[in-house]
Enzyme design. Structure first.
Site, mmCIF file in Angstrom:
data_model
loop_
_atom_site.group_PDB
_atom_site.id
_atom_site.type_symbol
_atom_site.label_atom_id
_atom_site.label_comp_id
_atom_site.label_asym_id
_atom_site.label_seq_id
_atom_site.Cartn_x
_atom_site.Cartn_y
_atom_site.Cartn_z
ATOM 1 N N HIS A 85 -14.362 -9.673 -11.653
ATOM 2 C CA HIS A 85 -14.613 -9.896 -13.082
ATOM 3 C C HIS A 85 -14.645 -11.396 -13.377
ATOM 4 C CE1 HIS A 85 -12.586 -5.890 -13.058
ATOM 5 N NE2 HIS A 85 -13.430 -5.621 -14.040
ATOM 6 N N SER A 120 -17.437 -5.974 -17.872
ATOM 7 C CA SER A 120 -18.132 -6.112 -16.580
ATOM 8 C C SER A 120 -19.582 -5.637 -16.722
ATOM 9 C CB SER A 120 -17.389 -5.295 -15.505
ATOM 10 O OG SER A 120 -17.295 -3.934 -15.890
ATOM 11 N N ASN A 124 -10.538 4.519 -24.038
ATOM 12 C CA ASN A 124 -9.886 4.334 -25.353
ATOM 13 C C ASN A 124 -10.963 4.226 -26.419
ATOM 14 O OD1 ASN A 124 -10.124 1.578 -23.790
ATOM 15 N ND2 ASN A 124 -10.301 1.068 -25.963
ATOM 16 N N HIS A 180 -3.865 -2.006 -20.790
ATOM 17 C CA HIS A 180 -4.418 -1.815 -19.450
ATOM 18 C C HIS A 180 -3.869 -0.514 -18.837
ATOM 19 C CE1 HIS A 180 -6.476 -2.814 -15.825
ATOM 20 N NE2 HIS A 180 -5.358 -2.886 -15.120
HETATM 21 N N1 HPA Z 1 -12.589 -3.322 -24.500
HETATM 22 C C1 HPA Z 1 -13.021 -4.018 -23.418
HETATM 23 N N2 HPA Z 1 -12.953 -3.541 -22.182
HETATM 24 C C2 HPA Z 1 -12.436 -2.315 -22.019
HETATM 25 C C3 HPA Z 1 -11.957 -1.544 -23.089
HETATM 26 C C4 HPA Z 1 -12.049 -2.075 -24.404
HETATM 27 O O1 HPA Z 1 -11.660 -1.458 -25.411
HETATM 28 N N3 HPA Z 1 -11.504 -0.367 -22.569
HETATM 29 C C5 HPA Z 1 -11.703 -0.442 -21.233
HETATM 30 N N4 HPA Z 1 -12.263 -1.619 -20.878
#
Ligand code: HPA
Length: 277
Positions: free
Chosen positions: A83, A212, A235, A247
């Site tokens: 990343h 990403s 989410n 995370h």
């Molecule tokens: N934002 C950015 N990256 C992410 C998110 C998010 O809400 N969820 C998983 N990766």
């Protein structure tokens, strides 16, 4: 440092089983690396062994390039992606995608974790990405262009290959896994977005947000690789739910998405193999 692909491939070729010719590359996102455990006859190369990929920039054990078979189809899998928010250069990402190309794979299947901006598409759901908005602070093709890889100016029409999208939909229908569709917007991270940013992204037409995918897609399209991408929604995006985004939550719901992807990706590869040979 400029990475010389000839030196990179010298290392890769030392590990590559005789006659191994991958049909597809596979990039596994956060919490999705269990998919790599399905690969049979795996040969793994730690990223640290690859020239130009500095050890400090990678996750450690999960950072492996794995060659093997998925559903009897030869694949090269990037288990643990790089990343930009880690301080990794675009060049490192370019090196990994170029390895996929140089090994001869014509298709890149990208998976990722993402936040959903659609209230009806919640954690644990899958979203097939149909287009993107590059909100990263740059473009991986900036700099001198290598015409032997691709043209200076690359079309991003059909960046997410329409035929591969059809194959993904028919694979998901066959195994009864609901597949939403949408537009992905990339942010640099590592902070999650603010609710105001999410409202802005929604108004631009984005459906999912993540940190990403976009650099990988641009690099792949530059070299003529066809791309398919499925996001595991972990989410609802910032400001859309009472749940705090974390995370840990990403990993937990990523695992639910991974269980679906473990079924969907091999089925998709079977379709690809039938159609593209
Ligand atoms: N934002 C950015 N990256 C992410 C998110 C998010 O809400 N969820 C998983 N990766």
């Amino acid at each position: 440092m400029t990475v010389k692909m000839a030196e990179v491939m010298e290392v890769i070729n030392r590990y590559t089983p005789k006659g191994f010719a991958p049909k597809a590359g596979l990039i596994l996102g956060s919490g999705l690396s269990s998919l790599a455990e399905q690969i049979t006859n795996p040969v793994s190369i730690p990223y640290q062994a690859i020239p130009g990929l500095q050890a400090g920039a990678v996750y450690g054990h999960a950072s492996l390039l794995v060659m093997g078979q998925l559903n009897n189809i030869p694949v090269v899998c990037l288990r643990g992606r790089l990343h930009l928010y880690e301080g990794v250069s675009y060049e490192s990402i370019r090196t990994l995608v170029q390895i996929v190309k140089r090994l001869g794979a014509g298709v890149l299947m990208i998976t990722c974790a993402a936040g959903s901006m659609r209230p009806e598409v919640g954690p644990g759901e899958l979203m097939m990405i149909q287009d993107h908005i590059n909100f990263h602070p740059g473009n991986p093709l900036v700099g001198p262009n290598d015409e032997t890889i691709g043209p200076r100016f690359v079309s991003m029409d059909d960046a997410y290959d329409p035929m591969l999208q059809d194959l993904m939909v028919s694979a998901s229908n066959r195994i009864n896994i609901p597949l939403h569709k949408g537009v992905y917007i990339s942010t640099l991270g590592p902070s999650f977005e603010t609710p105001a940013e999410i409202r802005a992204f929604k108004s631009w037409g984005a459906d999912a947000v993540g940190m990403s995918v976009v650099p990988e897609v641009i690099i792949a399209r530059h070299s003529g690789i066809r791309v398919a991408c499925v996001a595991a929604i972990t989410n609802l995006a910032a400001g859309m739910s009472k749940e705090k985004i974390s995370h840990e939550g990403t990993l937990h719901f990523g695992e639910i998405g991974a269980r679906k992807l473990i079924k969907l990706v091999p089925e998709f590869l079977k379709e690809v193999s039938n159609v593209l040979g």
